[in-house]
Design a protein around this motif. Sequence first.
Motif, PDB file in Angstrom:
ATOM      1  N   LEU A   1       0.724  -1.284  -0.027  1.00 52.58           N
ATOM      2  CA  LEU A   1       0.022   0.050   0.021  1.00 52.58           C
ATOM      3  C   LEU A   1       0.916   1.274  -0.143  1.00 52.58           C
ATOM      4  O   LEU A   1       0.468   2.303  -0.633  1.00 52.58           O
ATOM      5  N   ASP A   2       1.950   1.070   0.697  1.00 51.90           N
ATOM      6  CA  ASP A   2       2.735   2.651   0.689  1.00 51.90           C
ATOM      7  C   ASP A   2       3.461   2.785  -0.512  1.00 51.90           C
ATOM      8  O   ASP A   2       3.703   3.918  -0.825  1.00 51.90           O
ATOM      9  N   ARG A   3       3.711   1.878  -1.429  1.00 48.10           N
ATOM     10  CA  ARG A   3       4.105   2.258  -2.834  1.00 48.10           C
ATOM     11  C   ARG A   3       3.259   2.655  -3.503  1.00 48.10           C
ATOM     12  O   ARG A   3       3.467   3.133  -4.831  1.00 48.10           O
ATOM     13  N   ASP A   4       1.844   2.892  -3.310  1.00 49.11           N
ATOM     14  CA  ASP A   4       0.622   3.353  -4.000  1.00 49.11           C
ATOM     15  C   ASP A   4       0.357   4.530  -3.577  1.00 49.11           C
ATOM     16  O   ASP A   4       0.008   5.010  -2.480  1.00 49.11           O
ATOM     17  N   ARG A   5       0.497   5.597  -4.374  1.00 51.14           N
ATOM     18  CA  ARG A   5       0.243   7.187  -3.889  1.00 51.14           C
ATOM     19  C   ARG A   5      -0.909   7.188  -3.391  1.00 51.14           C
ATOM     20  O   ARG A   5      -1.349   8.329  -2.600  1.00 51.14           O
ATOM     21  N   ARG A   6      -2.034   6.388  -3.753  1.00 49.86           N
ATOM     22  CA  ARG A   6      -3.493   6.577  -3.084  1.00 49.86           C
ATOM     23  C   ARG A   6      -3.231   6.166  -1.631  1.00 49.86           C
ATOM     24  O   ARG A   6      -4.563   6.604  -0.834  1.00 49.86           O
TER      25      ARG A   6
END
Length: 141
Positions: free
Chosen positions: A23-28
């Motif tokens: 999740l952290d690697r996704d800007r959302r």
Amino acid sequence: MSPHRVVVADDDDDVRAALAFALDRDRRFEVVARLADAHDLLAVVRGSRADVVLLDVRMPGGGASVCSAVRDHSAAVVVVVSAETSAAVVEEYLTAGARGYLGKGRLGDALPDLVSRCLDGEVILAVPTAAVVLRRLAREP
């Protein structure tokens, strides 16, 4: 737009780290807390103003009542991520207010999109027992 604030609650260090990384690697998304048990989950969810909680089923202090408490006392969406995919348990958590139930080991790179869809109001069942659960729930008044 600000990223969605996520609390990851899983008693397995490796799983917790993998979920947070995905999740952290996704800007959302922004992972704001990682918990190994559910004892302080509600306080952390409220204090962090979390938008979503990824919740494991089998962890200290856990259970469907924790899912209900999060839903009753915060605006956070609960998405269960668990290796336990029996129809009875999936149904129990959906009835307790979970917006999604995702089977561990079946997610691949799809986790961010599945969580996003739950935040958009969809109910996501990514478990082999989904059809059984839906049939059971459809029969309830």
